[in-house]
Design a protein around this motif. Structure first.
Motif, PDB file in Angstrom:
ATOM      1  N   MET A   9       0.759  -1.080   0.058  1.00  0.00           N
ATOM      2  CA  MET A   9       0.090   0.100   0.138  1.00  0.00           C
ATOM      3  C   MET A   9       1.026   1.260   0.000  1.00  0.00           C
ATOM      4  O   MET A   9       1.511   1.395   0.816  1.00  0.00           O
ATOM      5  N   LEU A  10       0.622   2.147  -0.832  1.00  0.00           N
ATOM      6  CA  LEU A  10       1.288   3.234  -0.989  1.00  0.00           C
ATOM      7  C   LEU A  10       1.354   4.198   0.455  1.00  0.00           C
ATOM      8  O   LEU A  10       2.212   4.696   0.737  1.00  0.00           O
ATOM      9  N   SER A  11       0.241   4.184   0.883  1.00  0.00           N
ATOM     10  CA  SER A  11      -0.184   4.950   2.164  1.00  0.00           C
ATOM     11  C   SER A  11       0.797   4.346   3.270  1.00  0.00           C
ATOM     12  O   SER A  11       1.021   5.253   4.436  1.00  0.00           O
ATOM     13  N   GLY A  12       1.424   3.447   3.009  1.00  0.00           N
ATOM     14  CA  GLY A  12       2.537   2.638   3.950  1.00  0.00           C
ATOM     15  C   GLY A  12       3.784   3.449   4.150  1.00  0.00           C
ATOM     16  O   GLY A  12       4.530   3.401   5.062  1.00  0.00           O
ATOM     17  N   ILE A  13       4.143   4.307   3.141  1.00  0.00           N
ATOM     18  CA  ILE A  13       5.086   5.211   3.183  1.00  0.00           C
ATOM     19  C   ILE A  13       5.195   6.066   4.240  1.00  0.00           C
ATOM     20  O   ILE A  13       6.404   6.150   5.126  1.00  0.00           O
ATOM     21  N   HIS A  50       1.032  -3.475   8.439  1.00  0.00           N
ATOM     22  CA  HIS A  50       1.082  -3.999   6.942  1.00  0.00           C
ATOM     23  C   HIS A  50       1.439  -5.401   6.936  1.00  0.00           C
ATOM     24  O   HIS A  50       1.063  -6.380   5.965  1.00  0.00           O
ATOM     25  N   ILE A  51       1.979  -6.147   7.896  1.00  0.00           N
ATOM     26  CA  ILE A  51       2.402  -7.260   7.975  1.00  0.00           C
ATOM     27  C   ILE A  51       1.768  -8.193   9.014  1.00  0.00           C
ATOM     28  O   ILE A  51       1.203  -9.017   8.742  1.00  0.00           O
ATOM     29  N   GLU A  52       1.622  -7.802  10.354  1.00  0.00           N
ATOM     30  CA  GLU A  52       0.995  -8.509  11.227  1.00  0.00           C
ATOM     31  C   GLU A  52      -0.703  -8.038  11.368  1.00  0.00           C
ATOM     32  O   GLU A  52      -1.463  -8.759  12.031  1.00  0.00           O
ATOM     33  N   GLN A  53      -0.958  -7.201  10.367  1.00  0.00           N
ATOM     34  CA  GLN A  53      -2.493  -6.875  10.207  1.00  0.00           C
ATOM     35  C   GLN A  53      -3.256  -6.299  11.598  1.00  0.00           C
ATOM     36  O   GLN A  53      -4.262  -6.850  12.012  1.00  0.00           O
ATOM     37  N   GLN A  54      -2.366  -5.820  12.416  1.00  0.00           N
ATOM     38  CA  GLN A  54      -2.771  -5.132  13.593  1.00  0.00           C
ATOM     39  C   GLN A  54      -3.244  -3.646  13.272  1.00  0.00           C
ATOM     40  O   GLN A  54      -2.639  -2.877  12.585  1.00  0.00           O
ATOM     41  N   TRP A  55      -4.328  -3.188  13.989  1.00  0.00           N
ATOM     42  CA  TRP A  55      -4.933  -1.911  13.729  1.00  0.00           C
ATOM     43  C   TRP A  55      -5.699  -1.495  15.089  1.00  0.00           C
ATOM     44  O   TRP A  55      -6.491  -2.386  15.701  1.00  0.00           O
ATOM     45  N   GLN A 113      14.300   4.223  -2.194  1.00  0.00           N
ATOM     46  CA  GLN A 113      14.861   3.493  -1.168  1.00  0.00           C
ATOM     47  C   GLN A 113      14.119   2.994  -0.014  1.00  0.00           C
ATOM     48  O   GLN A 113      14.424   1.655   0.323  1.00  0.00           O
ATOM     49  N   ILE A 114      12.910   3.772   0.220  1.00  0.00           N
ATOM     50  CA  ILE A 114      12.072   3.291   1.414  1.00  0.00           C
ATOM     51  C   ILE A 114      11.029   2.020   0.763  1.00  0.00           C
ATOM     52  O   ILE A 114      11.143   0.993   1.682  1.00  0.00           O
ATOM     53  N   ALA A 115      10.768   2.305  -0.525  1.00  0.00           N
ATOM     54  CA  ALA A 115      10.002   1.171  -1.151  1.00  0.00           C
ATOM     55  C   ALA A 115      10.915  -0.227  -1.094  1.00  0.00           C
ATOM     56  O   ALA A 115      10.411  -1.277  -0.702  1.00  0.00           O
ATOM     57  N   ASP A 124      11.747  -5.483   1.528  1.00  0.00           N
ATOM     58  CA  ASP A 124      12.460  -6.496   2.194  1.00  0.00           C
ATOM     59  C   ASP A 124      11.769  -7.010   3.534  1.00  0.00           C
ATOM     60  O   ASP A 124      11.936  -8.455   3.562  1.00  0.00           O
ATOM     61  N   TYR A 125      11.426  -6.100   4.220  1.00  0.00           N
ATOM     62  CA  TYR A 125      10.747  -6.428   5.441  1.00  0.00           C
ATOM     63  C   TYR A 125       9.524  -7.370   5.258  1.00  0.00           C
ATOM     64  O   TYR A 125       9.165  -8.371   5.948  1.00  0.00           O
ATOM     65  N   TYR A 126       8.723  -7.017   4.278  1.00  0.00           N
ATOM     66  CA  TYR A 126       7.356  -7.718   3.902  1.00  0.00           C
ATOM     67  C   TYR A 126       7.727  -9.198   3.550  1.00  0.00           C
ATOM     68  O   TYR A 126       6.945  -9.991   3.882  1.00  0.00           O
ATOM     69  N   ARG A 127       8.664  -9.363   2.665  1.00  0.00           N
ATOM     70  CA  ARG A 127       9.084 -10.891   1.962  1.00  0.00           C
ATOM     71  C   ARG A 127       9.420 -11.318   3.121  1.00  0.00           C
ATOM     72  O   ARG A 127       9.301 -12.740   3.261  1.00  0.00           O
ATOM     73  N   ARG A 128      10.249 -10.955   4.058  1.00  0.00           N
ATOM     74  CA  ARG A 128      10.758 -11.662   5.209  1.00  0.00           C
ATOM     75  C   ARG A 128       9.909 -11.743   6.523  1.00  0.00           C
ATOM     76  O   ARG A 128       9.959 -12.541   7.624  1.00  0.00           O
ATOM     77  N   ARG A 129       8.496 -11.272   6.291  1.00  0.00           N
ATOM     78  CA  ARG A 129       7.489 -10.853   7.241  1.00  0.00           C
ATOM     79  C   ARG A 129       8.185 -10.667   8.746  1.00  0.00           C
ATOM     80  O   ARG A 129       8.065 -11.226   9.740  1.00  0.00           O
ATOM     81  N   HIS A 130       9.078  -9.599   8.716  1.00  0.00           N
ATOM     82  CA  HIS A 130       9.888  -9.073   9.850  1.00  0.00           C
ATOM     83  C   HIS A 130       9.270  -7.800  10.289  1.00  0.00           C
ATOM     84  O   HIS A 130       9.024  -6.953   9.708  1.00  0.00           O
ATOM     85  N   THR A 131       9.030  -8.014  11.745  1.00  0.00           N
ATOM     86  CA  THR A 131       8.657  -6.655  12.406  1.00  0.00           C
ATOM     87  C   THR A 131       9.772  -6.328  13.282  1.00  0.00           C
ATOM     88  O   THR A 131      10.418  -7.099  14.103  1.00  0.00           O
TER      89      THR A 131
END
Length: 218
Positions: free
Chosen positions: A10-14, A28-33, A166-168, A173-180
């Protein structure tokens, strides 16, 4: 990076990522809100701008609301609150509209201008999406701050767009590794809607996801 649109973030994730990488990962990874006053006010403000993909012609200006955008290079997708197309002989042609136009993204925010650059980076990301979709260059955008009822012109420089890229890459990278990630806490945590979910005292022990799963299992 692979170019599967199902994997676009999601672009808003920037904005979330620049404010706090941990906040971004929780959402965006753990789906917490979790809602707070600021998020509710922000949603109310965006209802005025987000009228799905509507067009309004005002003389030499075409206003498009809730315009879907995406970028193959960033692997991001999202919605521009408003894109204003101003008639200009050096602009681009728009299907079904006479003349040529230059595009200007306009982002609506509930508060006032911030010290950080997270809002501006989100606007720059929208510009990159529009540049790829419309095959044009976008060097200017606008931020409308509801608290001060004022629109601020924002130069969308090459340096800003480079930082967005760079941020994207880091987000992917974090998302692929599912890393928080773990982060250094501070006073800014008090304005975060996820402070009760983040549980910073647990960051040196376990992930939020494993903590929650442990509580569910008893």
């Amino acid at each position: 990076m692979d170019n599967n649109e199902d994997d676009y973030l999601m672009l808003s994730g920037i904005q979330h990522f620049q404010f706090c990488k941990r906040q971004w990962a929780l959402i965006h990874i753990e789906q917490q809100w979790e809602e707070n006053v600021k998020t509710v006010e922000g949603q109310h403000l965006h209802r005025n701008a987000d009228r799905p993909f509507t067009r309004e012609k005002r003389g030499d200006k075409l206003v498009v609301r809730a315009m879907p955008v995406k970028s193959e290079s960033l692997q991001l997708t999202g919605i521009c609150d408003v894109v204003e197309f101003i008639r200009d002989p050096d602009g681009i042609e728009i299907n079904g509209i006479e003349g040529k136009y230059i595009a200007y993204p306009v982002e609506y925010k509930r508060g006032k201008p911030k010290k950080g650059d997270e809002d501006i980076l989100q606007l720059a990301a929208q510009a990159i999406c529009l540049e790829e979709m419309l095959l044009c260059s976008i060097n200017t955008g606008y931020m409308f701050y509801n608290e001060i009822k004022h629109r601020v012109e924002v130069p969308l420089t090459a340096a800003l767009k480079h930082k967005v890229r760079q941020i994207a890459v880091e987000m992917q990278d974090y998302y692929r590794r599912r890393h928080t990630p773990k982060v250094k806490t501070g006073s800014f945590c008090q304005s975060c809607s996820l402070q009760d979910i983040c549980l910073p005292e647990l960051m040196n022990k376990q992930t939020v996801q494993s903590y929650i799963e442990g509580k569910i299992k008893g």
